[in-house]
Structures are given as structure tokens and as C-alpha cells.
Design a protein around this motif. Structure first.
Motif, short mmCIF file in Angstrom:
data_model
loop_
_atom_site.label_atom_id
_atom_site.label_comp_id
_atom_site.label_asym_id
_atom_site.label_seq_id
_atom_site.Cartn_x
_atom_site.Cartn_y
_atom_site.Cartn_z
N ASN A 229 5.59 6.83 3.49
CA ASN A 229 6.66 5.96 3.97
C ASN A 229 6.12 4.99 5.02
OD1 ASN A 229 9.35 7.03 2.78
ND2 ASN A 229 8.25 8.86 3.41
N LEU A 230 6.86 3.91 5.22
CA LEU A 230 6.47 2.89 6.18
C LEU A 230 7.60 2.69 7.19
CD1 LEU A 230 4.52 0.53 7.02
CD2 LEU A 230 5.83 -0.91 5.46
N ILE A 231 7.26 2.75 8.46
CA ILE A 231 8.21 2.41 9.53
C ILE A 231 7.84 1.01 10.02
CG2 ILE A 231 9.00 2.97 11.86
CD1 ILE A 231 8.51 5.91 11.20
N ILE B 222 12.39 11.93 1.18
CA ILE B 222 12.20 10.52 1.49
C ILE B 222 10.76 10.13 1.18
CG2 ILE B 222 12.21 8.77 3.31
CD1 ILE B 222 14.28 10.48 4.79
N THR B 223 10.58 9.19 0.27
CA THR B 223 9.25 8.67 -0.02
C THR B 223 9.35 7.25 -0.57
OG1 THR B 223 7.09 9.19 -0.98
CG2 THR B 223 9.01 9.50 -2.41
N GLY B 224 8.31 6.47 -0.33
CA GLY B 224 8.26 5.09 -0.80
C GLY B 224 9.23 4.16 -0.11
N GLN B 225 9.69 4.56 1.08
CA GLN B 225 10.71 3.78 1.78
C GLN B 225 10.14 2.98 2.95
OE1 GLN B 225 13.89 3.62 0.47
NE2 GLN B 225 12.74 4.70 -1.09
N VAL B 226 10.80 1.86 3.21
CA VAL B 226 10.48 1.02 4.36
C VAL B 226 11.67 1.13 5.31
CG1 VAL B 226 10.03 -1.31 5.18
CG2 VAL B 226 9.11 -0.55 2.98
N THR B 227 11.44 1.68 6.49
CA THR B 227 12.51 1.90 7.45
C THR B 227 12.35 0.96 8.62
OG1 THR B 227 12.54 4.24 6.83
CG2 THR B 227 13.64 3.64 8.88
N LEU B 228 13.33 0.07 8.78
CA LEU B 228 13.29 -0.88 9.90
C LEU B 228 13.73 -0.20 11.18
CD1 LEU B 228 14.85 -4.05 8.25
CD2 LEU B 228 12.50 -3.77 8.98
N ALA B 229 13.05 -0.52 12.24
CA ALA B 229 13.42 -0.03 13.58
C ALA B 229 13.55 -1.25 14.48
CB ALA B 229 12.37 0.94 14.11
N ILE B 230 14.70 -1.92 14.36
CA ILE B 230 14.88 -3.13 15.18
C ILE B 230 16.03 -2.91 16.13
CG2 ILE B 230 13.77 -4.72 13.60
CD1 ILE B 230 16.55 -5.48 12.56
N PHE C 123 0.83 -1.20 0.00
CA PHE C 123 0.00 0.00 0.00
C PHE C 123 0.86 1.26 0.00
CE2 PHE C 123 -2.10 3.28 2.69
CZ PHE C 123 -3.07 3.67 1.78
N THR C 124 1.85 1.29 0.88
CA THR C 124 2.70 2.48 1.01
C THR C 124 3.52 2.74 -0.25
OG1 THR C 124 2.85 2.13 3.41
CG2 THR C 124 4.52 3.55 2.41
N LYS C 125 4.14 1.70 -0.80
CA LYS C 125 4.97 1.87 -1.99
C LYS C 125 4.13 2.31 -3.20
CE LYS C 125 8.97 -0.94 -0.90
NZ LYS C 125 9.96 0.07 -1.30
N SER C 126 2.94 1.73 -3.34
CA SER C 126 2.06 2.12 -4.44
C SER C 126 1.55 3.54 -4.27
CB SER C 126 0.87 1.15 -4.53
OG SER C 126 1.31 -0.15 -4.84
N LEU C 127 1.19 3.89 -3.03
CA LEU C 127 0.70 5.25 -2.74
C LEU C 127 1.78 6.29 -3.04
CD1 LEU C 127 -1.62 6.99 -1.57
CD2 LEU C 127 -0.52 6.70 0.66
N ALA C 128 3.02 5.99 -2.68
CA ALA C 128 4.13 6.93 -2.93
C ALA C 128 4.24 7.25 -4.42
CB ALA C 128 5.44 6.36 -2.39
#
Length: 197
Positions: free
Chosen positions: A139-141, A189-197, A123-128
Motif C-alpha cells: 500500500n501507499l500512503i 487492504i492492498t494496492g491502495q493509495v491513502t491520502l493523508a491531507i 510500483f505499489t499497485k503493480s507490486l500488490a
């Protein structure tokens, strides 16, 4: 706090607390309209509503599946659709969705939860790509184990397993908030998936 054009942070003396079921479009529209009457047009939204109900798939009722999917995935879509009207008119906006590492790596007993969070990536990547030309970013966290009310029920042993992150400690909500702030402030920054591990 409201974020203005160019996402400058300003302090406000007014605060507004509103509640809605994000899976109910009428409720979401009412809340967004009330927020806009109070603060003006929405230009930042953080979709962080989420629920979980651990259960093996064969033991999960269809009604439970729908409840999870409606809140975690459909709710994000409904909220985004509702605020997009204002953002498209302004020709700027920042949408941040909060996923989960379970959506990328999976976890036993979390098939439906994992599916709902994995759906946020597509959803996030397509929306971007859909709204980027209009100055709107998405973007997606993807947090790992974060100590919240949702994870409080886990046993000490489970927390050790889920909390086996490189820093050797579970994350705190403020850790995710810092990422949200970073993405809001960095306008390329757009269309990105940012890991928070």
C-alpha cells in the motif's frame, strides 16, 4: 516493537538501530540480514526514506535528479526486493510505501521530487498484484504537508500555502504513523493509495 504473524503487536526489550543508504543494494542487504538475525524474519516494512531538493527543472543538474530518484524511488524498490525473499517464504507480509501529495498534484520547483513520488504509485499497485496471491500486501500512503525536518526550511508564507489543508493545520509525523498502524492491522487492504491531507 516487532509485528508478528497476523500482525499482533508485542513489546520487546531489545532495540536495534541500523543505518544504510537505501539506494545501495549491498548496504540494504546487510541491514536486513542484521535485523533478521536480531528479530527474526521481516514481515513488515515501511519505506519512508526520502530526500528533496527544490529547484526548477532547467536549473537541476542530472546528478541531483539521479540522487533524488535513487533515494526516493529506487531505494524503495531495492528495500522491498530485499525483504520480499523472506516474506515470500513466510507467505505473508505488509509493505507500506510513503509517497507525497506532490506526486499526485505536482508543485512548481519539485518536478524531480514529484516524479519520484508519482513512481511509487505505479510500483505499489503493480507490486500488490504481483505478490498478493502469496499473502503479501502493498500500500501507499500519500501525506500532504507534514511538519518534519524536511519541511523546516520553508518560510512562514510557504508553510501557509503548503499547509492549506481541510483541517487548517499541518500534519504531524504521528498522523502518518497512525495510518501505517491501521494498514498493518487491516489484512484485507492492498494496492491502495491513502491520502493523508
Amino acid at each position: 516493537m516487532r509485528l508478528r504473524s497476523k500482525f499482533e503487536t508485542i513489546k520487546l526489550s531489545r532495540h536495534l538501530g541500523l543505518m544504510a543508504d537505501v539506494a545501495n543494494e549491498e548496504e540494504v542487504i546487510k541491514v536486513v540480514n542484521a535485523a533478521e538475525q536480531w528479530f527474526g524474519p521481516v514481515n513488515v516494512v515501511v519505506n519512508a526514506a526520502g530526500i528533496n531538493q527544490d529547484s526548477l527543472l532547467v536549473r537541476t543538474k542530472t546528478s541531483e535528479m539521479l540522487r533524488l530518484l535513487n533515494t526516493n524511488l529506487l531505494g524503495t524498490m531495492i528495500t522491498t526486493k530485499t525483504v520480499l525473499r523472506s516474506m515470500l517464504h513466510q507467505k505473508e507480509g505488509c509493505i507500506i510505501n510513503i509517497g507525497s501529495v506532490v506526486g499526485q498534484h505536482g508543485n512548481s520547483g519539485q518536478c524531480v521530487y514529484g516524479a519520484s513520488k508519482a513512481g511509487l504509485m505505479g510500483f505499489t499497485k503493480s507490486l500488490a498484484k504481483e505478490v498478493g496471491s502469496r499473502g503479501i500486501r502493498a500500500n501507499l500512503i500519500v501525506p500532504g504537508f507534514i511538519e518534519t525536518e524536511m519541511t523546516a526550511y520553508l518560510t512562514k508564507k510557504q508553510k501557509e500555502v503548503f499547509g492549506s489543508v481541510p483541517l487548517r493545520r499541518p500534519g504531524q509525523p504521528i498522523d502518518v504513523a497512525y495510518l501505517v498502524e491501521f494498514i498493518i492491522k487491516h489484512e484485507f487492504i492492498t494496492g491502495q493509495v491513502t491520502l493523508a491531507i
